[in-house]
Design a protein around this motif. Structure first.
Motif, PDB file in Angstrom:
ATOM      1  N   GLY A  86       0.810  -1.214   0.000  1.00  0.00           N
ATOM      2  CA  GLY A  86       0.000   0.000   0.000  1.00  0.00           C
ATOM      3  C   GLY A  86       0.836   1.254   0.000  1.00  0.00           C
ATOM      4  O   GLY A  86       2.070   1.201  -0.068  1.00  0.00           O
ATOM      5  N   PRO A  87       0.213   2.424   0.082  1.00  0.00           N
ATOM      6  CA  PRO A  87       0.979   3.660   0.259  1.00  0.00           C
ATOM      7  C   PRO A  87       1.890   3.525   1.471  1.00  0.00           C
ATOM      8  O   PRO A  87       1.474   3.037   2.520  1.00  0.00           O
ATOM      9  CB  PRO A  87      -0.111   4.720   0.488  1.00  0.00           C
ATOM     10  CG  PRO A  87      -1.342   4.150  -0.143  1.00  0.00           C
ATOM     11  CD  PRO A  87      -1.248   2.670   0.071  1.00  0.00           C
ATOM     12  N   LYS A  88       3.149   3.944   1.330  1.00  0.00           N
ATOM     13  CA  LYS A  88       4.104   3.768   2.430  1.00  0.00           C
ATOM     14  C   LYS A  88       5.176   4.850   2.356  1.00  0.00           C
ATOM     15  O   LYS A  88       5.411   5.444   1.294  1.00  0.00           O
ATOM     16  CB  LYS A  88       4.762   2.391   2.368  1.00  0.00           C
ATOM     17  CG  LYS A  88       5.566   2.127   1.090  1.00  0.00           C
ATOM     18  CD  LYS A  88       6.050   0.684   1.034  1.00  0.00           C
ATOM     19  CE  LYS A  88       6.795   0.399  -0.268  1.00  0.00           C
ATOM     20  NZ  LYS A  88       7.191  -1.018  -0.365  1.00  0.00           N
ATOM     21  N   ALA A 131      18.800  11.478  13.783  1.00  0.00           N
ATOM     22  CA  ALA A 131      18.490  10.988  15.130  1.00  0.00           C
ATOM     23  C   ALA A 131      17.465   9.868  15.176  1.00  0.00           C
ATOM     24  O   ALA A 131      17.438   9.108  16.148  1.00  0.00           O
ATOM     25  CB  ALA A 131      17.997  12.148  15.991  1.00  0.00           C
ATOM     26  N   GLY A 132      16.603   9.730  14.167  1.00  0.00           N
ATOM     27  CA  GLY A 132      15.555   8.721  14.246  1.00  0.00           C
ATOM     28  C   GLY A 132      15.111   8.256  12.880  1.00  0.00           C
ATOM     29  O   GLY A 132      15.273   8.963  11.870  1.00  0.00           O
ATOM     30  N   ALA A 133      14.563   7.049  12.838  1.00  0.00           N
ATOM     31  CA  ALA A 133      14.003   6.500  11.603  1.00  0.00           C
ATOM     32  C   ALA A 133      12.782   5.669  11.941  1.00  0.00           C
ATOM     33  O   ALA A 133      12.680   5.092  13.031  1.00  0.00           O
ATOM     34  CB  ALA A 133      15.037   5.662  10.858  1.00  0.00           C
ATOM     35  N   GLY A 134      11.856   5.621  11.004  1.00  0.00           N
ATOM     36  CA  GLY A 134      10.647   4.821  11.186  1.00  0.00           C
ATOM     37  C   GLY A 134      10.041   4.481   9.844  1.00  0.00           C
ATOM     38  O   GLY A 134      10.568   4.855   8.778  1.00  0.00           O
ATOM     39  N   PHE A 135       8.929   3.790   9.880  1.00  0.00           N
ATOM     40  CA  PHE A 135       8.237   3.342   8.667  1.00  0.00           C
ATOM     41  C   PHE A 135       6.744   3.448   8.907  1.00  0.00           C
ATOM     42  O   PHE A 135       6.253   3.151  10.007  1.00  0.00           O
ATOM     43  CB  PHE A 135       8.619   1.892   8.350  1.00  0.00           C
ATOM     44  CG  PHE A 135       7.852   1.291   7.199  1.00  0.00           C
ATOM     45  CD1 PHE A 135       8.146   1.653   5.894  1.00  0.00           C
ATOM     46  CD2 PHE A 135       6.845   0.368   7.418  1.00  0.00           C
ATOM     47  CE1 PHE A 135       7.448   1.096   4.829  1.00  0.00           C
ATOM     48  CE2 PHE A 135       6.139  -0.195   6.367  1.00  0.00           C
ATOM     49  CZ  PHE A 135       6.443   0.168   5.064  1.00  0.00           C
ATOM     50  N   CYS A 136       6.014   3.888   7.900  1.00  0.00           N
ATOM     51  CA  CYS A 136       4.558   3.987   8.004  1.00  0.00           C
ATOM     52  C   CYS A 136       3.936   3.505   6.709  1.00  0.00           C
ATOM     53  O   CYS A 136       4.425   3.828   5.618  1.00  0.00           O
ATOM     54  CB  CYS A 136       4.149   5.436   8.293  1.00  0.00           C
ATOM     55  SG  CYS A 136       2.362   5.683   8.499  1.00  0.00           S
ATOM     56  N   ALA A 137       2.868   2.728   6.809  1.00  0.00           N
ATOM     57  CA  ALA A 137       2.133   2.266   5.632  1.00  0.00           C
ATOM     58  C   ALA A 137       0.641   2.320   5.931  1.00  0.00           C
ATOM     59  O   ALA A 137       0.219   2.364   7.090  1.00  0.00           O
ATOM     60  CB  ALA A 137       2.562   0.852   5.247  1.00  0.00           C
ATOM     61  N   ALA A 172       1.436  10.987  10.677  1.00  0.00           N
ATOM     62  CA  ALA A 172       0.004  11.292  10.591  1.00  0.00           C
ATOM     63  C   ALA A 172      -0.284  12.308   9.488  1.00  0.00           C
ATOM     64  O   ALA A 172      -1.258  12.168   8.733  1.00  0.00           O
ATOM     65  CB  ALA A 172      -0.492  11.807  11.941  1.00  0.00           C
ATOM     66  N   ILE A 173       0.548  13.344   9.388  1.00  0.00           N
ATOM     67  CA  ILE A 173       0.352  14.358   8.352  1.00  0.00           C
ATOM     68  C   ILE A 173       0.486  13.736   6.966  1.00  0.00           C
ATOM     69  O   ILE A 173      -0.326  13.985   6.064  1.00  0.00           O
ATOM     70  CB  ILE A 173       1.351  15.514   8.549  1.00  0.00           C
ATOM     71  CG1 ILE A 173       0.995  16.301   9.823  1.00  0.00           C
ATOM     72  CG2 ILE A 173       1.368  16.444   7.332  1.00  0.00           C
ATOM     73  CD1 ILE A 173       2.085  17.256  10.285  1.00  0.00           C
ATOM     74  N   TRP A 174       1.515  12.885   6.806  1.00  0.00           N
ATOM     75  CA  TRP A 174       1.674  12.195   5.514  1.00  0.00           C
ATOM     76  C   TRP A 174       0.480  11.295   5.233  1.00  0.00           C
ATOM     77  O   TRP A 174      -0.085  11.319   4.123  1.00  0.00           O
ATOM     78  CB  TRP A 174       2.965  11.361   5.531  1.00  0.00           C
ATOM     79  CG  TRP A 174       3.059  10.437   4.349  1.00  0.00           C
ATOM     80  CD1 TRP A 174       3.495  10.749   3.103  1.00  0.00           C
ATOM     81  CD2 TRP A 174       2.648   9.068   4.306  1.00  0.00           C
ATOM     82  NE1 TRP A 174       3.394   9.647   2.275  1.00  0.00           N
ATOM     83  CE2 TRP A 174       2.873   8.610   2.995  1.00  0.00           C
ATOM     84  CE3 TRP A 174       2.119   8.192   5.257  1.00  0.00           C
ATOM     85  CZ2 TRP A 174       2.584   7.302   2.608  1.00  0.00           C
ATOM     86  CZ3 TRP A 174       1.823   6.890   4.870  1.00  0.00           C
ATOM     87  CH2 TRP A 174       2.057   6.452   3.555  1.00  0.00           C
ATOM     88  N   ALA A 175       0.065  10.495   6.214  1.00  0.00           N
ATOM     89  CA  ALA A 175      -1.031   9.542   6.002  1.00  0.00           C
ATOM     90  C   ALA A 175      -2.341  10.260   5.725  1.00  0.00           C
ATOM     91  O   ALA A 175      -3.144   9.814   4.888  1.00  0.00           O
ATOM     92  CB  ALA A 175      -1.157   8.629   7.217  1.00  0.00           C
ATOM     93  N   ALA A 176      -2.595  11.369   6.421  1.00  0.00           N
ATOM     94  CA  ALA A 176      -3.822  12.129   6.173  1.00  0.00           C
ATOM     95  C   ALA A 176      -3.857  12.641   4.739  1.00  0.00           C
ATOM     96  O   ALA A 176      -4.917  12.677   4.093  1.00  0.00           O
ATOM     97  CB  ALA A 176      -3.933  13.283   7.164  1.00  0.00           C
ATOM     98  N   SER A 177      -2.695  13.011   4.207  1.00  0.00           N
ATOM     99  CA  SER A 177      -2.639  13.491   2.818  1.00  0.00           C
ATOM    100  C   SER A 177      -2.960  12.380   1.824  1.00  0.00           C
ATOM    101  O   SER A 177      -3.308  12.667   0.671  1.00  0.00           O
ATOM    102  CB  SER A 177      -1.256  14.076   2.522  1.00  0.00           C
ATOM    103  OG  SER A 177      -0.272  13.053   2.355  1.00  0.00           O
ATOM    104  N   LYS A 178      -2.850  11.129   2.273  1.00  0.00           N
ATOM    105  CA  LYS A 178      -3.170   9.973   1.429  1.00  0.00           C
ATOM    106  C   LYS A 178      -4.582   9.441   1.703  1.00  0.00           C
ATOM    107  O   LYS A 178      -4.974   8.404   1.158  1.00  0.00           O
ATOM    108  CB  LYS A 178      -2.158   8.852   1.664  1.00  0.00           C
ATOM    109  CG  LYS A 178      -0.706   9.242   1.395  1.00  0.00           C
ATOM    110  CD  LYS A 178      -0.481   9.594  -0.049  1.00  0.00           C
ATOM    111  CE  LYS A 178       0.987   9.925  -0.304  1.00  0.00           C
ATOM    112  NZ  LYS A 178       1.221  10.329  -1.717  1.00  0.00           N
TER     113      LYS A 178
END
Length: 252
Positions: free
Chosen positions: A152-154, A166-172, A203-209
Motif C-alpha cells: 500500500g501507500p508507504k 536521530a531517528g528513523a521509522g516506517f509507516c504504511a 500522521a500528516i503524511w497519512a492524512a494526505s493519502k
C-alpha cells in the motif's frame, strides 16, 4: 463511540498488510506465515477456525519445513478460541513472549500542530543514514525487506535533532488506517520529543493519502513507547502475545 472506528479484525488486517510476511497460506484452521528472518510478527501462525490437538502438531510440522521454530500469535481480545489455544500451548511447553499492545487514534489528533522546521520528514526510498539508524536499533536487512514488501501507500520517517540524524521509522496504509512500525530513536537523542514529532509527521503524511486513523504496536514492557502514545492521546485498542516452542538444539 467514534464513527467507523476500526474493530480488532480490521486492526489486525492492517498489521498484516503494512508489515507483511514473505508468504502466507491458509491451511486447516491456521494462517501460516513465512518470515524469512523478519521477526515474530511475520513468522507467527494464527488461528482462523476451531482447531484440535492434531492440528497444532500439523502446524508445527509445517513451520519447521519453512525453517522456522513453532510460533503462534495469540489474540485473546479478538478470538475467544485463542484463550483456549494459549492454555493448550502453555501445557505443551510453549513459552509466552512479547506481550504487545495495539495503539489507535483518529488521525486528526496528530495533525493539529505544525512540525518544527527540519525535525521530521516522510521519505521513500529510505536514505542510507535511515538504514544505519535502523541497524542501530537492531532493525536489520531482513526487517527492512518487510518494508519493501508492503504494497500500500508507504513512507520512511526520518528525524533530526539539532541538525543531526536521530531517528528513523516506517509507516504504511491499509484501507483508512495508517500503521507506524520500526520507530527507533538513537539513544543520545531520546527524551527530546523527537518520537512525538515523527509520529505527527507520519500522521500528516497519512492524512494526505486519505487515512483517517493512525495506529502502532509496542510491547507492554516498553514504558517509553507507552508514555509517548499516551501523550499523543492514543488509546490501547487491542493486545496480543506469542507462544514459542524452543527445541533443545535452539541457540536462543
Amino acid at each position: 463511540m467514534i464513527k467507523n472506528k476500526p474493530d480488532l479484525p480490521r486492526l489486525f488486517d492492517t498489521l498484516d498488510a503494512t508489515w507483511p510476511a514473505a508468504a502466507k497460506v491458509n491451511t486447516g484452521p491456521w494462517t501460516l506465515r513465512e518470515g524469512r528472518g523478519g521477526g515474530k510478527r511475520v513468522s507467527a501462525a494464527t488461528s482462523r477456525d476451531a482447531w484440535r490437538v492434531d492440528d497444532v502438531t500439523a502446524a508445527e510440522t509445517a513451520m519447521r519445513l519453512m525453517g522456522q521454530e513453532p510460533l503462534f500469535m495469540i489474540r485473546p481480545d479478538m478470538n475467544v478460541g485463542d484463550e483456549t489455544l494459549d492454555i493448550a500451548l502453555d501445557s505443551q511447553g510453549y513459552e509466552k513472549a512479547d506481550e504487545t499492545q495495539l495503539w489507535l487514534a483518529p488521525i486528526d489528533r496528530l495533525t493539529d500542530m505544525k512540525l518544527p522546521r527540519v525535525s521530521a520528514f516522510a521519505i521513500w526510498e529510505p536514505l542510507a543514514i535511515m538504514r544505519e539508524i535502523w541497524e542501530d536499533g537492531e532493525i536489520g536487512e531482513a526487517r527492512q525487506r518487510v518494508m519493501d514488501r508492503a504494497a500500500g501507500p508507504k513512507t520512511g520517517l526520518f528525524g533530526r535533532v539539532s541538525d543531526r540524524p536521530a531517528g528513523a521509522g516506517f509507516c504504511a496504509i491499509h484501507g483508512d488506517t495508517a500503521m507506524v512500525h520500526a520507530l527507533h530513536i538513537k539513544e543520545e537523542h531520546r527524551g527530546k520529543g523527537l518520537g512525538g514529532w515523527m509520529m505527527r509527521c507520519a500522521a500528516i503524511w497519512a492524512a494526505s493519502k486519505g487515512a483517517r486513523w493512525i495506529s502502532c504496536a509496542a510491547t507492554a514492557r516498553n514504558d517509553a513507547a507507552s508514555a509517548l502514545y499516551t501523550s499523543l492521546q492514543m488509546d490501547v485498542a487491542g493486545r496480543y502475545h506469542y507462544r514459542i516452542l524452543h527445541t533443545e538444539s535452539d541457540d536462543t
